[in-house]
Design a protein around this motif. Structure first.
Motif, PDB file in Angstrom:
ATOM      1  N   HIS A 371      48.261  38.879  47.072  1.00  0.00           N
ATOM      2  CA  HIS A 371      48.707  39.997  46.334  1.00  0.00           C
ATOM      3  C   HIS A 371      50.071  39.725  45.449  1.00  0.00           C
ATOM      4  O   HIS A 371      49.938  39.951  44.127  1.00  0.00           O
ATOM      5  CB  HIS A 371      49.230  41.189  47.222  1.00  0.00           C
ATOM      6  N   VAL A 372      50.865  38.929  45.943  1.00  0.00           N
ATOM      7  CA  VAL A 372      52.214  38.549  45.102  1.00  0.00           C
ATOM      8  C   VAL A 372      51.740  37.554  43.909  1.00  0.00           C
ATOM      9  O   VAL A 372      52.396  37.650  42.893  1.00  0.00           O
ATOM     10  CB  VAL A 372      53.283  38.120  45.988  1.00  0.00           C
ATOM     11  N   ASN A 373      50.863  36.825  43.976  1.00  0.00           N
ATOM     12  CA  ASN A 373      50.436  35.790  43.218  1.00  0.00           C
ATOM     13  C   ASN A 373      49.353  36.357  42.482  1.00  0.00           C
ATOM     14  O   ASN A 373      49.189  35.507  41.221  1.00  0.00           O
ATOM     15  CB  ASN A 373      50.159  34.422  43.792  1.00  0.00           C
ATOM     16  N   THR A 374      48.861  37.264  42.348  1.00  0.00           N
ATOM     17  CA  THR A 374      47.813  37.897  41.436  1.00  0.00           C
ATOM     18  C   THR A 374      48.027  39.294  41.067  1.00  0.00           C
ATOM     19  O   THR A 374      47.745  39.595  40.119  1.00  0.00           O
ATOM     20  CB  THR A 374      46.671  37.798  42.200  1.00  0.00           C
ATOM     21  N   GLY A 375      48.829  40.223  41.843  1.00  0.00           N
ATOM     22  CA  GLY A 375      48.810  41.297  41.442  1.00  0.00           C
ATOM     23  C   GLY A 375      47.700  42.555  42.015  1.00  0.00           C
ATOM     24  O   GLY A 375      47.695  43.689  41.971  1.00  0.00           O
ATOM     25  N   TYR A 376      46.740  41.863  42.795  1.00  0.00           N
ATOM     26  CA  TYR A 376      45.748  42.416  43.476  1.00  0.00           C
ATOM     27  C   TYR A 376      46.257  43.221  44.631  1.00  0.00           C
ATOM     28  O   TYR A 376      47.190  42.617  45.242  1.00  0.00           O
ATOM     29  CB  TYR A 376      44.445  41.691  43.644  1.00  0.00           C
TER      30      TYR A 376
END
Length: 467
Positions: A371-376
């Protein structure tokens, strides 16, 4: 796999798969095409937790085909490295296969030789086709075999991939659309910068006030995903038979009252000069938004970090729920993105090894990293308890809008999302209809009538092929 099944699968592929825009294209959100992620957080890597899979002398190889390029691809590589280091019984090999359509075409070509993947990432609108292909082992099979607790996952995400009470694939990269707006321009226009327009009517009113001196109030890309979301947000099914979930869809409902009213509102924004038509590319509307040329736009939640970072020092970004018509029925947003499917032409031990990797990806700490590294979105509820996620929300409070919108979506056939075997083609037809209406080539109702008929005809051809 029996030859008859392979032949049937090949026929289905030839009918359905077209060269359509996918993750290498310009649109973002439901097809893995985000190119504006903010990049990896250095030092933030998922934990090396032990797998329950035994550790044989010769590890089981799992080949994973995916469509995550660029920074997203780097995050995928890190996930695989950490999983492989967490145990010795399984070795996952990730292989980038281009766009989702390209990847599916390659899978088609590999079926007879069995040279294809153990695990494949497929965009959400390919779900009906994957099930109809009979080339997959439903995730529910592995869930039931070991009593895996699905309640730990986000129901509003897993619902999309659940058919006839069975989870067929595991969600991987998940997003939905939100409204982005320029708080500084809102202040200058006398609008409340902390209150996003929530209805079509409020968007029109705000856009009119924001339009001046070469600055437009809004611009929304001509993207079929947005029309699908507008239907769901207003509690309206996109196709018949319970959005294709109670029985196979046979007819498009694109030209119903919801579709007609939505497209009429969109066209009115353009005709009144309160909004710009910048075409089909979300990259173009994003660029105009970041340049301060438009005050509002729609984009994927997965674009949030990239948009906020790019606007830093220029203006403050506000976020709001996807707007809908005042008085519309309760609804919610549909998840976009893609999921992971286990292929059934591989040995049982290889399929089980793929399941072990899938479980690793679903762990809270792994989901926090993703989540933190992609925004998903994290697909696991407890990921929000991870410090990494809490710190990220503190830095990007705008993402709370996305989380709340997902959680507040009311489960229904509309918000769960439509399914049909020709969805990729249908999306392109819808975009053509929107374009015709906005440019005045056709009246909105006529454009939708023609598009609905074209989609229904394609659904009919697809259904005949299944028989």
């Amino acid at each position: 796999m029996k030859r008859s099944l392979r032949v049937g699968f090949a026929i289905l592929m030839s009918v359905v798969l077209m060269v359509l825009t996918a993750c290498g294209g310009s649109n973002a959100g439901s097809n893995g095409k985000q190119s504006n992620q903010s990049g990896n957080e250095k030092g933030n890597t998922p934990p090396a937790t032990q797998s329950s899979q035994p550790s044989p002398a010769n590890p089981i190889k799992v080949t994973w085909w995916h469509s995550m390029g660029g920074e997203l691809g780097e995050a995928v590589k890190q996930l695989v490295v950490d999983f492989n280091q967490s145990q010795s019984g399984i070795v996952v090999e990730e292989v980038f296969q281009g766009t989702y359509d390209e990847s599916l075409n390659k899978m088609k070509a590999s079926m007879d030789s069995k040279s294809g993947p153990s695990l494949i990432q497929v965009y959400e609108i390919g779900s009906r086709f994957m099930i109809d292909s009979k080339a997959i082992t439903p995730i529910q099979t592995f869930v039931d075999a070991e009593g895996y607790d699905l309640s730990q996952l986000e129901e509003n995400i897993t619902n999309y991939y659940t058919f006839d009470g069975k989870l067929h694939s595991m969600p991987f990269n998940t997003s939905n659309p939100i409204l982005y707006y320029n708080k500084d321009l809102f202040k200058a226009a006398g609008l409340d910068p902390d209150k996003a327009p929530a209805t079509f009517e409020e968007v029109k009113e705000a856009a009119a006030k924001l339009t001046k001196d070469g600055q437009a109030g809004a611009s929304f890309a001509i993207y079929g995903w947005f029309m699908e979301q507008f239907f769901a947000n207003q509690g309206a099914d996109y196709v018949n038979n319970g959005n294709g979930r109670t029985a196979a869809a046979t007819e498009s409902q694109l030209n119903n009252e919801t579709g007609a009213a939505t497209l009429a509102w969109w066209k009115d924004l353009i005709d009144s000069k309160a909004a710009l038509n910048l075409g089909r590319s979300t990259a173009d509307t994003k660029k105009a938004f970041l340049a301060g040329q438009v005050a509002m736009t729609l984009d994927s939640t997965a674009s949030l970090r990239g948009i906020v970072d790019a606007a830093e020092g220029k203006f403050e970004v506000g976020t709001g729920y996807l707007p809908k018509a005042a008085g519309a029925k309760d609804g919610g947003v549909i998840v976009g993105g893609a999921s992971l499917w286990v292929l059934n032409n591989k040995p049982e031990e290889e399929q089980k090894a793929a399941w072990e990797f899938i479980k690793y990806l679903g762990q809270p700490a792994t989901q926090a990293y993703w989540h933190v590294n992609t925004g998903y979105f994290p697909i696991t509820k407890k990921a929000y308890d991870e410090k990494l996620v809490a710190d990220n929300l503190a830095k990007y409070p705008q993402f709370q809008t996305a989380v709340d919108q997902l959680h507040n979506s009311k489960p229904s056939t509309a918000s769960t999302g439509a399914v049909m075997g020709v969805f990729p083609e249908a999306r392109q037809i819808v975009e053509g209809a929107i374009e015709e209406a906005l440019t005045g080539v056709k009246d909105p109702q006529k454009a939708l009538d023609d598009a609905a008929k074209a989609i229904s005809d394609k659904i009919g051809t697809y259904n005949k092929t299944l028989k």
